[in-house]
Design an enzyme around this catalytic site. Structure first.
Site, PDB file in Angstrom:
ATOM      1  N   ASN A 130       9.182 -24.809   9.011  1.00  0.00           N
ATOM      2  CA  ASN A 130       8.294 -26.118   8.720  1.00  0.00           C
ATOM      3  C   ASN A 130       8.825 -27.299   9.272  1.00  0.00           C
ATOM      4  O   ASN A 130       9.850 -27.563   8.977  1.00  0.00           O
ATOM      5  CB  ASN A 130       7.944 -26.246   6.958  1.00  0.00           C
ATOM      6  N   GLY A 131       7.886 -27.732  10.148  1.00  0.00           N
ATOM      7  CA  GLY A 131       8.420 -28.965  10.801  1.00  0.00           C
ATOM      8  C   GLY A 131       7.853 -28.891  12.273  1.00  0.00           C
ATOM      9  O   GLY A 131       6.947 -28.253  12.701  1.00  0.00           O
ATOM     10  N   GLY A 175      -0.925 -24.667   4.629  1.00  0.00           N
ATOM     11  CA  GLY A 175      -1.591 -23.936   5.884  1.00  0.00           C
ATOM     12  C   GLY A 175      -2.328 -22.861   5.314  1.00  0.00           C
ATOM     13  O   GLY A 175      -2.085 -22.124   4.682  1.00  0.00           O
ATOM     14  N   CYS A 216       3.022 -26.405   7.284  1.00  0.00           N
ATOM     15  CA  CYS A 216       3.287 -25.063   6.675  1.00  0.00           C
ATOM     16  C   CYS A 216       4.040 -24.983   5.585  1.00  0.00           C
ATOM     17  O   CYS A 216       4.503 -26.150   4.974  1.00  0.00           O
ATOM     18  CB  CYS A 216       4.589 -24.461   7.759  1.00  0.00           C
ATOM     19  N   TYR A 222      -0.445 -37.464   0.901  1.00  0.00           N
ATOM     20  CA  TYR A 222      -1.597 -36.152   1.018  1.00  0.00           C
ATOM     21  C   TYR A 222      -1.183 -34.926   0.734  1.00  0.00           C
ATOM     22  O   TYR A 222      -1.827 -34.100   0.104  1.00  0.00           O
ATOM     23  CB  TYR A 222      -2.293 -36.613   2.311  1.00  0.00           C
TER      24      TYR A 222
HETATM   25  P1  AMP Z   1     -11.323 -38.380   8.586  1.00  0.00           P
HETATM   26  O1  AMP Z   1     -12.837 -37.866   8.480  1.00  0.00           O
HETATM   27  O2  AMP Z   1     -10.830 -37.716   9.714  1.00  0.00           O
HETATM   28  O3  AMP Z   1     -11.190 -39.649   8.474  1.00  0.00           O
HETATM   29  O4  AMP Z   1     -10.742 -37.409   7.473  1.00  0.00           O
HETATM   30  C1  AMP Z   1     -10.029 -38.031   6.344  1.00  0.00           C
HETATM   31  C2  AMP Z   1      -9.791 -36.866   5.362  1.00  0.00           C
HETATM   32  O5  AMP Z   1      -8.994 -36.180   5.820  1.00  0.00           O
HETATM   33  C3  AMP Z   1      -9.181 -37.608   4.124  1.00  0.00           C
HETATM   34  O6  AMP Z   1     -10.023 -37.321   2.936  1.00  0.00           O
HETATM   35  C4  AMP Z   1      -7.995 -37.139   4.025  1.00  0.00           C
HETATM   36  O7  AMP Z   1      -7.529 -36.655   2.741  1.00  0.00           O
HETATM   37  C5  AMP Z   1      -7.877 -36.054   4.910  1.00  0.00           C
HETATM   38  N1  AMP Z   1      -6.530 -35.892   5.505  1.00  0.00           N
HETATM   39  C6  AMP Z   1      -5.866 -36.854   6.041  1.00  0.00           C
HETATM   40  N2  AMP Z   1      -4.767 -36.246   6.860  1.00  0.00           N
HETATM   41  C7  AMP Z   1      -5.211 -34.818   6.815  1.00  0.00           C
HETATM   42  C8  AMP Z   1      -4.352 -33.989   7.435  1.00  0.00           C
HETATM   43  N3  AMP Z   1      -3.415 -34.107   8.428  1.00  0.00           N
HETATM   44  N4  AMP Z   1      -5.095 -32.579   7.646  1.00  0.00           N
HETATM   45  C9  AMP Z   1      -5.994 -32.462   6.555  1.00  0.00           C
HETATM   46  N5  AMP Z   1      -6.795 -33.506   6.089  1.00  0.00           N
HETATM   47  C10 AMP Z   1      -6.200 -34.741   6.131  1.00  0.00           C
END
Ligand code: AMP
Length: 461
Positions: free
Chosen positions: A102-103, A28, A2, A242
């Site tokens: 947020n949290g 979000g 969030c 990230y």
């Molecule tokens: P995956 O296909 O599940 O391995 O997705 C990896 C991708 O998701 C990477 O490009 C990350 O930058 C991104 N990513 C990592 N953590 C999250 C998150 N919590 N929410 C959205 N995207 C994420």
């Protein structure tokens, strides 16, 4: 996941909050909302969708007043439905009160069960509502005392903004899991999850709030309290890896600079012979810049991102997610054909995105695809507000690095080490939260989750 924003002492408070939320949209995309205080009256507008969809047009006309709080949300606790969209605005014996959060509170299920047993009625499935019940039940006269008393009963991650007539109260949990910063705009005070929101609002960055700080803002100015027992900090490293925007300063460090350092360290630990470095946009861009700089290799945008698609991960089903990788990213044949590339992303979660991207690059003619990741293998879900899937869905929880390399189809795969990541971040394990890579939880997670993790561990052995 969030983003929150608050404004106090500005005649266009709701409009400013809207502007701030715009800059926090990456935190979000599921729902958005703003509440404003006009003298003794509080009003609120929330809805499902992006900030501009929910709050655009004439919606803000219904939110006059010189104080406002707002939120953009992606659910971690609670379903994706309109009732869960924040701000919440309720009336209790001290008058109207509004809140954004947020949290994630780790003891909210137990709290909720206790409250329901005693007759409390819940309208949402969020952890934040339990907190409001505690505030309403507190016998203390002043609302700030009630909030502090209530927070002594919750555990977990919270950056919070409360608003009551004449006051805004900003709070960061004692561990400081999530960021929250303070800014000044003329005579007004502004609070936001990230400094990039202050920039767009035209506010000056004053400082980050301290872990465990309760900041009361009223016409007299700001008044800072430290009502909680001091404890170690647990800044979420994933904010830097990230989640936060690269143009923000988070936990005292510029995010883009940290990401470049992660990339440089990644090169030192995981070098490989290749022709160029290619980021997975946008999440891998700064780490790739750092890697390329350290390696002395060209940095090339070999994948182009369509910016009119939301983040792939933020989709409800696996099927949609798979399709979306293609919709979102397109390889540039002219750059990739016949080249050995080092593909850089910030993290691998399920592995499905990386697998698609590696295949895409090969189809576009890349002769070798070496994947490098600017954090260690993600082996645990987050209980403090980042939306990661269950442990059994995390590819690194069930596979070795070689197994993951085979799954994604890369020629080689290399992750940044935990010491390397901490070194690049200039932090240590005792002041940051590393739970998604180490399973070491700074705040005890719910017993049922702890048991699930143990059972999973046993199954893996
Ligand atoms: P995956 O296909 O599940 O391995 O997705 C990896 C991708 O998701 C990477 O490009 C990350 O930058 C991104 N990513 C990592 N953590 C999250 C998150 N919590 N929410 C959205 N995207 C994420």
């Amino acid at each position: 996941m969030c983003g929150i924003v608050g404004v106090f002492g500005h005649k266009e408070a709701a409009g400013l909050a809207y502007t701030g939320l715009f800059a926090l949209q990456h935190r979000g995309q599921e729902s958005a909302g703003v509440a404003a205080a006009d003298g003794p009256n509080l009003a609120c507008r929330t809805g499902m969708g992006l900030v501009s969809d929910v709050l655009g047009g004439s919606v803000l006309d219904a939110l006059p007043g010189d104080a406002a709080i707002g939120q953009v949300r992606y659910s971690t606790t609670g379903d994706s439905n309109p009732a869960n969209a924040q701000p919440f605005l309720i009336r209790h014996h001290r008058g109207p009160i509004s809140v954004v959060h947020n949290g994630n509170l780790v003891n909210s299920i137990d709290l909720r069960a206790e409250l329901e047993e005693e007759g409390a009625i819940f309208q949402t499935t969020t952890d934040t509502e339990a907190l409001l019940h505690l505030v309403a039940r507190s016998r203390t006269h002043d609302v700030v005392d009630a909030i502090v008393e209530s927070l002594h009963q919750v555990r977990g991650a919270y950056s919070l903004l409360f608003m009551v007539p004449g006051r805004m109260i900003a709070i960061r949990d004692p561990y400081g899991f999530r960021p929250l910063c303070l800014g000044r705009l003329g005579g007004a005070w502004v609070v936001a999850s990230e400094s990039c929101a202050l920039d767009l609002m035209g506010a000056q960055f004053v400082r980050e709030m301290d872990p465990g700080e309760v900041l009361v803002v009223d016409v007299a100015g700001i008044h800072s309290l430290k009502p909680f027992k001091e404890t170690r900090s647990a800044f979420c490293i994933f904010e830097h890896v990230y989640f936060s925007r690269p143009d923000s300063t988070v936990f005292g460090k510029p995010v883009q600079r940290v990401r470049k350092r992660l990339g440089e360290q990644l090169f030192r630990e995981q070098p490989v012979q290749a022709d160029m470095v290619v980021p997975v946009p946008d999440s891998g861009v700064y780490a790739a810049m750092g890697y390329a700089r350290a390696a002395g290799l060209p940095f090339e945008m070999g994948l182009v991102r369509n910016h009119y698609v939301g983040r792939t991960f933020i989709q409800p089903t696996q099927e949609i997610r798979n399709d979306n990788v293609r919709v979102k990213l397109n390889p540039v044949r002219d750059i990739l054909a016949g080249r050995r590339i080092i593909l850089i992303d910030d993290s691998i979660v399920r592995g499905t995105t990386s697998r698609k991207i590696v295949r895409m690059c090969r189809e576009a003619g890349a002769s070798e695809v070496h994947m490098r990741v600017s954090c260690p293998p993600t082996i645990g879900p987050c209980y403090y507000g980042i939306d990661t899937p269950r442990r059994d869905e995390l590819i690194a929880a069930t596979n070795s690095v070689d197994g993951i390399r085979d799954f994604i189809g890369a020629d080689s795969l290399g992750y940044l080490s935990l010491p390397g990541m901490l070194e690049a971040m200039k932090t240590d394990e005792d002041s940051a939260c590393t739970a998604c890579w180490t399973l070491e939880h700074p705040v005890a997670i719910p017993a049922v989750d702890a048991q699930q993790l143990r059972l999973f561990e046993r199954g893996q052995r």
